[in-house]
Enzyme design. Structure first.
Site, PDB file in Angstrom:
ATOM      1  N   ASP A  18       0.938  -0.977  -0.224  1.00  0.00           N
ATOM      2  CA  ASP A  18      -0.334   0.154  -0.037  1.00  0.00           C
ATOM      3  C   ASP A  18       0.676   1.503   0.251  1.00  0.00           C
ATOM      4  O   ASP A  18       0.214   2.310   0.504  1.00  0.00           O
ATOM      5  CB  ASP A  18      -1.002   0.330   1.403  1.00  0.00           C
ATOM      6  N   LYS A  81      -6.742  -4.074  -2.414  1.00  0.00           N
ATOM      7  CA  LYS A  81      -7.342  -4.513  -1.394  1.00  0.00           C
ATOM      8  C   LYS A  81      -8.685  -3.646  -0.367  1.00  0.00           C
ATOM      9  O   LYS A  81      -7.952  -2.296  -0.744  1.00  0.00           O
ATOM     10  CB  LYS A  81      -6.415  -5.627  -0.420  1.00  0.00           C
ATOM     11  N   CYS A 114      -1.909  -1.942   7.922  1.00  0.00           N
ATOM     12  CA  CYS A 114      -1.837  -2.948   6.774  1.00  0.00           C
ATOM     13  C   CYS A 114      -0.363  -3.749   7.068  1.00  0.00           C
ATOM     14  O   CYS A 114      -0.565  -4.763   6.768  1.00  0.00           O
ATOM     15  CB  CYS A 114      -1.504  -2.519   5.301  1.00  0.00           C
TER      16      CYS A 114
END
Length: 185
Positions: A18, A81, A114
């Site tokens: 990310d 995601k 994350c």
């Protein structure tokens, strides 16, 4: 004989979690972190490592940082995601399985969300996780420090750009040594 916590080319893959443009104005060291990740991506390409990239809700958080996109192989598909852990996405797990890697180099953002959840899930899968501490960051320095401590206490191995690259090379006679050395000078 290699120590089992030392990286080996034959069983390693790189996971970029990310590292997206929407965070650039909110994270003080975003640009430096993206530049270091780009170095690892270049080296990973030269060393033949699998590279897996995730993007958390790219509609709202934009795409992967330009520094990284500029050096990613065209064949690498970014996995979208919504789950915080990349392991919550079947495409991520499929890429991991396809790579055959048992050692996963992890970098990206945010360390305490994350990255943390992905690392813990990878560890639960029985994989050895090497967190590139100079390629992981958060909006808050405190959250980054707590996340790094928790991941290490849970079994993740702290590493850095230079440490991981020289472990993967193992010898200055490696055919990619000079190219990789030039990246980190």
């Amino acid at each position: 004989m290699l120590h089992p916590n030392t990286l080996a080319l034959s069983g390693a893959a790189l996971a970029i979690i990310d590292m997206q443009e929407a965070f650039r104005p909110q994270i003080a060291d975003f640009t430096q972190t993206a530049e270091r990740i780009a170095i690892v991506v270049k080296a990973a390409k030269w060393l033949g490592l699998s590279i897996i990239v995730t993007e958390q809700y790219p509609k709202g958080l934009a795409r992967t940082a330009t520094e990284i996109l500029d050096v990613l192989p065209a064949s690498v598909e970014r996995i979208e995601k919504t789950s915080f852990s990349a392991c919550g996405v079947p495409a991520f797990k499929a890429e991991l399985d396809r790579s055959g890697a048992k050692q996963i180099l992890v970098c990206g953002i945010e360390a305490h969300i994350c990255v943390n959840q992905t690392v813990h899930d990878l560890l639960a899968e029985g994989l050895q996780v090497h967190v590139l501490t100079d390629c992981v960051t958060s909006r808050s320095a405190t959250n980054k420090l707590v996340a790094l401590a928790k991941m290490q206490q849970s079994g993740a191995i702290p590493s850095s750009v230079e440490m991981c690259l020289f472990e993967l090379l193992r010898d200055s006679r490696h055919e990619q040594f000079r190219a990789i050395q030039a990246l980190i000078k």
